[in-house]
Design a protein around this motif. Structure first.
Motif, PDB file in Angstrom:
ATOM      1  N   LEU A 129      37.272  -4.440  -1.428  1.00  0.00           N
ATOM      2  CA  LEU A 129      36.020  -4.561  -0.698  1.00  0.00           C
ATOM      3  C   LEU A 129      35.748  -6.032  -0.446  1.00  0.00           C
ATOM      4  O   LEU A 129      35.674  -6.828  -1.384  1.00  0.00           O
ATOM      5  CB  LEU A 129      34.885  -3.942  -1.525  1.00  0.00           C
TER       6      LEU A 129
ATOM      7  N   ALA B 254      33.297  -8.925   1.339  1.00  0.00           N
ATOM      8  CA  ALA B 254      31.987  -9.191   1.935  1.00  0.00           C
ATOM      9  C   ALA B 254      32.124  -9.628   3.392  1.00  0.00           C
ATOM     10  O   ALA B 254      31.320  -9.269   4.242  1.00  0.00           O
ATOM     11  CB  ALA B 254      31.254 -10.262   1.132  1.00  0.00           C
TER      12      ALA B 254
ATOM     13  N   GLN C 122      34.003  -8.633   5.620  1.00  0.00           N
ATOM     14  CA  GLN C 122      34.294  -7.542   6.550  1.00  0.00           C
ATOM     15  C   GLN C 122      33.144  -6.543   6.650  1.00  0.00           C
ATOM     16  O   GLN C 122      33.281  -5.510   7.303  1.00  0.00           O
ATOM     17  CB  GLN C 122      35.587  -6.835   6.122  1.00  0.00           C
ATOM     18  N   MET C 123      32.036  -6.847   6.007  1.00  0.00           N
ATOM     19  CA  MET C 123      30.868  -5.972   6.113  1.00  0.00           C
ATOM     20  C   MET C 123      30.152  -6.212   7.444  1.00  0.00           C
ATOM     21  O   MET C 123      30.513  -7.100   8.209  1.00  0.00           O
ATOM     22  CB  MET C 123      29.927  -6.194   4.932  1.00  0.00           C
ATOM     23  N   HIS C 124      29.144  -5.392   7.705  1.00  0.00           N
ATOM     24  CA  HIS C 124      28.419  -5.541   8.972  1.00  0.00           C
ATOM     25  C   HIS C 124      27.850  -6.956   9.060  1.00  0.00           C
ATOM     26  O   HIS C 124      27.337  -7.484   8.062  1.00  0.00           O
ATOM     27  CB  HIS C 124      27.291  -4.505   9.057  1.00  0.00           C
TER      28      HIS C 124
ATOM     29  N   TRP D 124      26.391  -9.582   6.064  1.00  0.00           N
ATOM     30  CA  TRP D 124      27.142 -10.735   5.577  1.00  0.00           C
ATOM     31  C   TRP D 124      26.563 -12.056   6.077  1.00  0.00           C
ATOM     32  O   TRP D 124      26.425 -13.017   5.325  1.00  0.00           O
ATOM     33  CB  TRP D 124      28.605 -10.622   5.968  1.00  0.00           C
TER      34      TRP D 124
ATOM     35  N   ALA E  32      27.141  -3.892   0.044  1.00  0.00           N
ATOM     36  CA  ALA E  32      27.791  -2.807   0.788  1.00  0.00           C
ATOM     37  C   ALA E  32      26.778  -1.730   1.174  1.00  0.00           C
ATOM     38  O   ALA E  32      26.864  -1.140   2.259  1.00  0.00           O
ATOM     39  CB  ALA E  32      28.922  -2.210  -0.042  1.00  0.00           C
TER      40      ALA E  32
ATOM     41  N   SER F 175      25.001  -3.024   4.075  1.00  0.00           N
ATOM     42  CA  SER F 175      25.908  -3.049   5.214  1.00  0.00           C
ATOM     43  C   SER F 175      25.971  -1.682   5.886  1.00  0.00           C
ATOM     44  O   SER F 175      25.965  -1.576   7.124  1.00  0.00           O
ATOM     45  CB  SER F 175      27.309  -3.477   4.763  1.00  0.00           C
ATOM     46  N   LEU F 176      26.019  -0.629   5.090  1.00  0.00           N
ATOM     47  CA  LEU F 176      26.039   0.722   5.647  1.00  0.00           C
ATOM     48  C   LEU F 176      24.740   1.014   6.399  1.00  0.00           C
ATOM     49  O   LEU F 176      24.754   1.555   7.509  1.00  0.00           O
ATOM     50  CB  LEU F 176      26.256   1.746   4.535  1.00  0.00           C
TER      51      LEU F 176
ATOM     52  N   ARG G 269      24.786  -0.729   9.680  1.00  0.00           N
ATOM     53  CA  ARG G 269      25.652  -0.066  10.653  1.00  0.00           C
ATOM     54  C   ARG G 269      24.950   1.127  11.294  1.00  0.00           C
ATOM     55  O   ARG G 269      25.075   1.382  12.494  1.00  0.00           O
ATOM     56  CB  ARG G 269      26.956   0.360   9.982  1.00  0.00           C
TER      57      ARG G 269
END
Length: 247
Positions: free
Chosen positions: A110, A112, A114-116, A120, A230, A233-234, A237
Motif C-alpha cells: 500500500l 500513499a 498512489q492514493m487518490h 495524498w 486509505a 482515499s476511498l 474516490r
C-alpha cells in the motif's frame, strides 16, 4: 497512470550527474592542496532538477525522507540524502520486477503516493515530516472541502455534509445529492448510498475527530496512519466519481 520508467530514470541520472562531487582543476601554474569538492552542476540547475526528483522519490520511495539517513557530511554536500534516495529509487525501477519474481509471491504493498490525489496531496507535506496524525487530518479537511464544492454546500461540513450528500431522499433546490449509480430502485442502489453515508460518518467520527486532538494522543505509527489515509482515499474516490443530482 503507470510510471514512464525510461523518463524517470533519466531524470534521476541527470540529478546524480549534477550533484556529483569533483575537485575543480587548479589554476595554471598553481598547486592547491585541498579536500574541497564541488558539485558539477550549478546551484540553480540542481534546485530545478530536485523539484522534479523529489516528486519522483515521493512516488517510488514514499518514506525516503525518514528512511534514508541524513549523512554527517551533509555540510559538504547538502544533496547527499537526495542522492542516496535517487540511487535507491533507480535500483527499484530497474530491478523491482526481478526481485518480486525471485522472491516469489509477496503481499500487495500500500503506497500513499498512489492514493487518490485529494487524500495524498492534502497529507504529503506533513507526512514527509513524520506528522502522521496531522497529515490524516489535513487529508480529511481537503476531502470535506472538495465534497462541499461539488454539491455547493458551504453551510454544513463533515458528517452532516455527507449525510445530506448521500441521502436517499430526492434532491431539493438547495440540497443536491451525490449518486454512485443510477437509481434502478434496487436494494443495491439503496445499500451503496446508505453504506457511503455510514462510511463517511465513521471516517470523520472515528478518525478525523480524534486526530484533531493530536496534542492529547500519541503519534500514529506510519502503518496505522496509512490505513487511515486509505479510508479517506476511498471516500475521496467515491465523491470524485459520483454524479451530482439536482432538483
Amino acid at each position: 497512470m503507470s510510471i514512464d520508467i525510461p523518463w524517470v530514470r533519466e531524470e534521476l541520472a541527470q540529478f546524480l550527474r549534477l550533484t556529483d562531487l569533483y575537485r575543480p582543476p587548479d589554476p595554471p601554474g598553481v598547486s592547491i592542496i585541498s579536500s574541497w569538492r564541488s558539485n558539477r552542476g550549478s546551484e540553480a540547475e540542481i534546485v530545478a532538477s530536485a523539484q522534479v526528483v523529489e516528486r519522483i522519490l515521493d512516488r517510488v520511495l514514499p518514506r525516503w525522507r525518514t528512511e534514508v539517513s541524513v549523512h554527517r557530511n551533509k555540510s559538504v554536500n547538502r544533496w547527499c540524502q537526495h542522492r542516496e534516495a535517487a540511487q535507491r529509487a533507480d535500483a527499484v525501477l530497474q530491478r523491482d520486477a526481478e526481485v518480486r519474481q525471485r522472491m516469489g509471491d509477496a503481499p500487495p504493498q500500500l503506497s500513499a503516493g498512489q492514493m487518490h490525489p485529494w487524500a495524498w496531496e492534502g497529507a504529503r507535506a506533513l507526512w514527509g515530516n513524520g506528522h502522521f496524525r496531522e497529515a490524516v487530518t489535513a487529508a480529511a479537511k481537503r476531502i470535506n472541502a472538495e465534497a462541499s464544492n461539488k454539491i455547493g454546500r458551504r453551510d454544513i461540513s463533515e458528517t452532516k455534509l455527507f449525510q445530506v450528500a448521500f441521502s436517499l431522499n430526492d434532491p431539493k433546490p438547495d440540497q443536491p445529492r451525490l449518486r454512485l449509480m443510477p437509481n434502478d430502485a434496487s436494494e443495491t442502489y439503496r445499500s451503496i448510498h446508505r453504506g457511503a453515508m455510514a462510511f463517511a460518518e465513521g471516517c470523520y467520527a472515528a478518525i478525523r475527530n480524534p486526530n484533531s486532538h493530536e496534542d492529547k494522543l500519541p503519534e500514529l505509527s506510519e502503518h496505522e496512519a496509512l490505513e487511515q489515509l486509505a479510508a479517506f482515499s476511498l471516500l475521496a474516490r467515491w465523491v470524485d466519481t459520483a454524479t451530482v443530482l439536482t432538483a
